[in-house]
Design a protein around this motif. Structure first.
Motif, PDB file in Angstrom:
ATOM      1  N   LEU A   3      27.439  74.607  63.936  1.00 25.00           N
ATOM      2  CA  LEU A   3      26.934  74.377  62.579  1.00 25.00           C
ATOM      3  C   LEU A   3      25.455  74.751  62.476  1.00 25.00           C
ATOM      4  O   LEU A   3      25.012  75.251  61.444  1.00 25.00           O
ATOM      5  N   VAL A   4      24.701  74.527  63.533  1.00 24.00           N
ATOM      6  CA  VAL A   4      23.295  74.941  63.534  1.00 24.00           C
ATOM      7  C   VAL A   4      23.196  76.460  63.462  1.00 24.00           C
ATOM      8  O   VAL A   4      22.376  77.010  62.727  1.00 24.00           O
ATOM      9  N   LEU A   6      24.276  68.435  59.136  1.00 29.17           N
ATOM     10  CA  LEU A   6      23.784  67.387  58.254  1.00 29.17           C
ATOM     11  C   LEU A   6      23.086  66.294  59.050  1.00 29.17           C
ATOM     12  O   LEU A   6      23.363  66.086  60.237  1.00 29.17           O
ATOM     13  N   GLU A   7      22.178  65.594  58.375  1.00 26.02           N
ATOM     14  CA  GLU A   7      21.512  64.452  58.989  1.00 26.02           C
ATOM     15  C   GLU A   7      22.507  63.309  59.191  1.00 26.02           C
ATOM     16  O   GLU A   7      23.462  63.153  58.413  1.00 26.02           O
ATOM     17  N   THR A   8      22.259  62.500  60.237  1.00 24.02           N
ATOM     18  CA  THR A   8      23.075  61.339  60.641  1.00 24.02           C
ATOM     19  C   THR A   8      24.448  61.728  61.153  1.00 24.02           C
ATOM     20  O   THR A   8      25.225  60.850  61.533  1.00 24.02           O
ATOM     21  N   ALA A   9      24.763  63.040  61.172  1.00 25.50           N
ATOM     22  CA  ALA A   9      26.068  63.489  61.690  1.00 25.50           C
ATOM     23  C   ALA A   9      25.925  63.868  63.157  1.00 25.50           C
ATOM     24  O   ALA A   9      24.826  64.079  63.669  1.00 25.50           O
ATOM     25  N   ALA A  57      29.129  71.271  73.037  1.00 25.99           N
ATOM     26  CA  ALA A  57      27.985  71.270  72.121  1.00 25.99           C
ATOM     27  C   ALA A  57      28.446  71.128  70.680  1.00 25.99           C
ATOM     28  O   ALA A  57      27.797  70.454  69.870  1.00 25.99           O
ATOM     29  N   ASP A  58      29.585  71.739  70.343  1.00 24.31           N
ATOM     30  CA  ASP A  58      30.119  71.605  68.988  1.00 24.31           C
ATOM     31  C   ASP A  58      30.633  70.203  68.702  1.00 24.31           C
ATOM     32  O   ASP A  58      30.749  69.801  67.537  1.00 24.31           O
ATOM     33  N   GLU A  59      30.953  69.459  69.749  1.00 23.79           N
ATOM     34  CA  GLU A  59      31.448  68.092  69.592  1.00 23.79           C
ATOM     35  C   GLU A  59      30.340  67.065  69.698  1.00 23.79           C
ATOM     36  O   GLU A  59      30.605  65.870  69.794  1.00 23.79           O
ATOM     37  N   GLY A  60      29.085  67.507  69.715  1.00 25.78           N
ATOM     38  CA  GLY A  60      27.972  66.570  69.711  1.00 25.78           C
ATOM     39  C   GLY A  60      27.285  66.394  71.041  1.00 25.78           C
ATOM     40  O   GLY A  60      26.269  65.690  71.123  1.00 25.78           O
TER      41      GLY A  60
END
Length: 776
Positions: free
Chosen positions: A389-390, A380-383, A321-324
């Motif tokens: 981070l959330v 951040l947006e677009t990241a 989840a931390d890696e997207g």
């Protein structure tokens, strides 16, 4: 004869045909068209209510089927005991006999359940004063009341209902309850347990035999739901210790003849203990196995644990989840080898698609500007999306203090498999406070205070405040301004003006006083998300007033004067990882600060202070807190030692409970042995605290605790005017006791009962201590 027989057959056939015709074509003498409808027998029910339920109206044609429909519809209302349908010419006549209304309900004999609660429950299912009485419903209600008492362990309850007729077709209902005694669990027997002691296994149960604390915990009151939960806890206990074939064979619950004691018997089949065989990774790893394997904290040959396996899978999910990979799924697949008594565990990784944040949406901030919230966001947006981070973003928004609640949702973008939105919803609380109040402290007496504060001035996140606080020993007037984002990088800048007058004679009995005015500027520099460095410079004017009874104060004035102009430089480092500022449950708060009176000041000295706060959750409710404080100060240059009115103090609610505030440590030798503090302080303590078991709003605002405090202050420089001098760790004082803290609507209240463990001759002890009200 033949003609006679034939004639007879003819008439028979005619009669038979007539019967058949009449059967298929009934006489219509009872059918008619309704010219009017008349209702007889109504007492309380309005005719309009009855007409609303009628399936016919004026002008309709009445048949036998219509009559049956009328009777069914009116019986279906539940209002009537008897219904007849008749005809008077072309008028439809409906005779009804109303069921009685409930005039009153009396409940007697109930002690365990309040009458109002019982009546509310009865009303919810249709039995209430003013409603129509229905005898079958009363029978069902008796059964429901018994079920409620059974749930409370009162299996011997008896419920009898009496229905008394009253005038005007009404009834009075009297429900007599004989509650009986509460059945207590007498014994829980575990059959088949060999690997562990019965005491260990029963420790997993919330239920148990009666003990001294059962009046509070209710652990001896049987509940089917609680027993099911205890058996699941027992199963988890065995699975976490390698018994993967554990099984509850049977459960038997029996009650004594007098229905006062309950016996529970559980038959177990433990099976063999299994160890870990092989550990594998499968699926689409996306990340190098070298990065994933360290998260699997299992070892071949060790006892299998379902909990440790689930924790390892959870760590892998969090990493993904931390890696997207917001929708990653990690499943554990155990393969049991009964012959070898091993379990091979495969972690099957399904990361899904890597997602990124399309848009961050702010909701609920009607006053606070969007930029104030967005500058706290670490996602951040677009990241690429990052769960960590959330989480950090939510914690930073909570620490602002502008909001009652902060929630973040991450819904998928419709029509897209690799995008999500981050929706931040806040509930704002008033950022401006106009306060005026009164409080009381044992050390300072009556406190009058007022403040005008805008923590979020015009929604910009800037803080502006004016405050004053007065008591018999302390007066404070303060004006402050802080911009937490003086630069876009998060460097803060603030200004402060203040005036404080302290009468030490009122505070600790020492015969001197100080008037201090300050003007300063301060800066804060963020180092990480949880740590910050600070730098402040202030000008300080001090007017020292020495009383005639204090030789120490007179000697200080003789050597240094009584007016001082000083420039104080303060440097600090703070690390705060607490989950919340008020009543934290986990995390640490550490600060290291140094204060230096710069060369050229009238008084030249320095002070260093380190503070440490740690919070460790022991259970869902209980938290263990540690605190420690170490402070040291000394003079330099033209000032031989730390000015004694800048000394550290100990004793009282904030340091060592059980002693009067600021009374520990060295004292003057020339008068009544007034306390003077010291240039070295060491204090600390442990406290176990929890919210009280009363629920409601106090769950968030009230804490009770048990504590152990220690500490003292020392004067390390030799002096003829104070005693004792020098450092001796044996001078530490210890106390223990209980405490209460309440964030009341009108201010903070704290109270403690402390027992000094090693008070010495001359100590000023104080068992009960409290303060109420807000002090600035």
């Amino acid at each position: 004869m033949i003609g006679s027989v034939k004639g007879s057959l003819f008439f028979r056939r005619v009669a038979l045909l007539a019967i058949v015709w009449l059967a298929s074509h009934p006489l219509s003498a009872s059918e008619f068209t309704i010219a009017d409808i008349r209702v007889e027998g109504l007492q309380r029910i309005a005719p309009g209510t009855l007409f609303n339920y009628l399936p016919v109206s004026v002008g309709d044609r009445v048949t036998d089927s219509a009559t049956a429909a009328i009777i069914r519809a009116l019986y279906g209302t539940g209002f009537f005991d008897d219904i007849r349908v008749e005809r008077d010419g072309n008028v439809l006549v409906i005779w009804v006999n109303e069921r009685p209304a409930i005039a009153q309900i009396d409940i007697v004999g109930n002690r365990d359940i309040k009458t109002d609660d019982l009546k509310k429950g009865l009303s919810d299912i249709g039995l209430a004063e003013g409603r129509v009485f229905n005898r079958p419903m009363l029978d069902r209600i008796e059964m429901e009341l018994k079920r409620q008492y059974f749930a409370r362990g009162k299996y011997g309850v008896r419920i009898e209902s009496t229905v008394s007729p009253l005038e005007r077709n009404r009834v009075a209902i009297r429900i007599e309850i004989v509650e009986g005694v509460t059945a207590r669990i007498r014994q829980i027997n575990l059959i088949g347990a060999e690997a562990f002691t019965e005491r260990e296994l029963l420790g997993q149960f919330s239920l148990g035999a009666s003990r001294w604390h059962s009046f509070y915990t209710k652990n001896d009151q049987y509940s089917k739901e609680k027993l099911a939960g205890d058996l699941e806890a027992l199963r988890s206990f065995y699975l976490d210790r390698g018994y993967v074939e554990f099984e509850v064979k049977s459960t038997q619950v029996s009650i004594s003849p007098d229905k006062s004691e309950i016996y529970i018997t559980v038959v177990l089949d433990e099976g063999a203990q299994f160890r870990i065989g092989d550990i594998r990774l499968a699926g689409d790893l996306t990340l190098p196995s070298e990065q994933i394997f360290p998260l699997i904290q299992l070892r071949r040959g060790e006892v299998f644990s379902r909990a440790h396996t689930a924790e390892s899978a959870d760590r892998i999910s969090r990493l993904l989840a931390d890696e997207g990979y917001a929708f990653a799924n990690v499943n554990t697949i155990p393969e049991i080898d009964s012959a070898e008594q091993t379990v091979s565990v495969t972690f099957f990784v399904d990361p899904g698609r890597r997602v990124y944040v399309r848009r961050i949406n702010m909701q609920g901030n009607t006053k606070t500007r969007d930029e104030v919230l967005r500058r706290e966001m670490r996602q951040l947006e677009t990241a690429w999306f990052s769960a960590d981070l959330v989480r950090q973003s939510r914690e930073r928004l909570q620490r602002l203090g502008y909001f009652d609640d902060v929630s973040i949702e991450t819904p998928a973008v419709p029509g897209s498999a690799d995008q999500i939105d981050v929706n931040v919803a806040v509930v704002e609380k008033p950022s401006g406070n106009l306060m005026a109040g009164i409080g009381y402290s044992q050390s300072q007496g009556v406190l009058f205070n007022a403040s005008v504060t805008q923590n979020n001035f015009l929604g910009t996140g800037k803080r502006v405040s004016f405050a004053f606080n007065t008591s018999s020993s302390n007066q404070l007037y303060q004006l402050a301004y802080t911009n937490p984002y003086y630069t876009v990088d998060g460097i803060s800048r603030g200004f402060e003006l203040s005036y404080r007058a302290i009468d030490f004679d009122e505070l600790i009995g020492a015969d001197y006083a100080t008037d201090v005015g300050t003007a300063g500027v301060n800066f804060g520099l963020p180092i990480t998300d949880t740590s910050r460095a600070g730098l402040a410079l202030r000008y300080q004017y001090t007017k020292f007033k020495a009383g005639p009874a204090s030789a120490l104060a007179q000697d200080f004035v003789a050597q240094n004067g009584d007016e001082f102009h000083d420039f104080i430089l303060t440097m600090s480092y703070t690390r705060d990882s607490r989950d919340q500022a008020i009543f934290p449950t986990r995390g640490t708060l550490q600060s290291l600060s140094g204060e230096l009176a710069l060369p050229g000041s009238d008084l030249q000295y320095y002070r260093i202070n380190y503070r440490d706060r740690r919070f460790v959750p022991l259970t869902r409710r209980f938290v263990l807190a540690w605190r420690g404080d170490v402070g040291y100060g000394a003079g330099y240059g033209d000032t031989d030692e730390l000015p004694f009115f800048e000394n550290f103090y100990a004793g009282g609610p904030r340091t060592v409970r059980g002693w009067k505030e600021s009374t520990l440590g060295p004292r003057e030798t020339s008068n009544d042995l007034d306390p003077v503090g010291g240039n070295l302080r060491l204090t600390g303590g442990l406290e176990l605290f929890a919210p009280p078991p009363i629920g409601g709003p106090f769950e968030r605002t009230l804490r009770v605790g048990a504590f152990f405090d220690f500490g003292n202050v020392w004067a390390t420089e030799a002096s003829d005017l104070i005693a004792p001098t020098g450092f001796d760790i044996g001078d530490l004082r210890y106390s223990t006791g209980v405490s209460l803290s309440w964030m009341s609507p009108v201010g903070a209240l704290s109270a403690s009962l402390a027992y000094p463990l090693n008070d010495k001759s001359g100590d000023e002890t104080q068992v009960f201590q409290f303060s109420f009200g807000q002090a600035f």
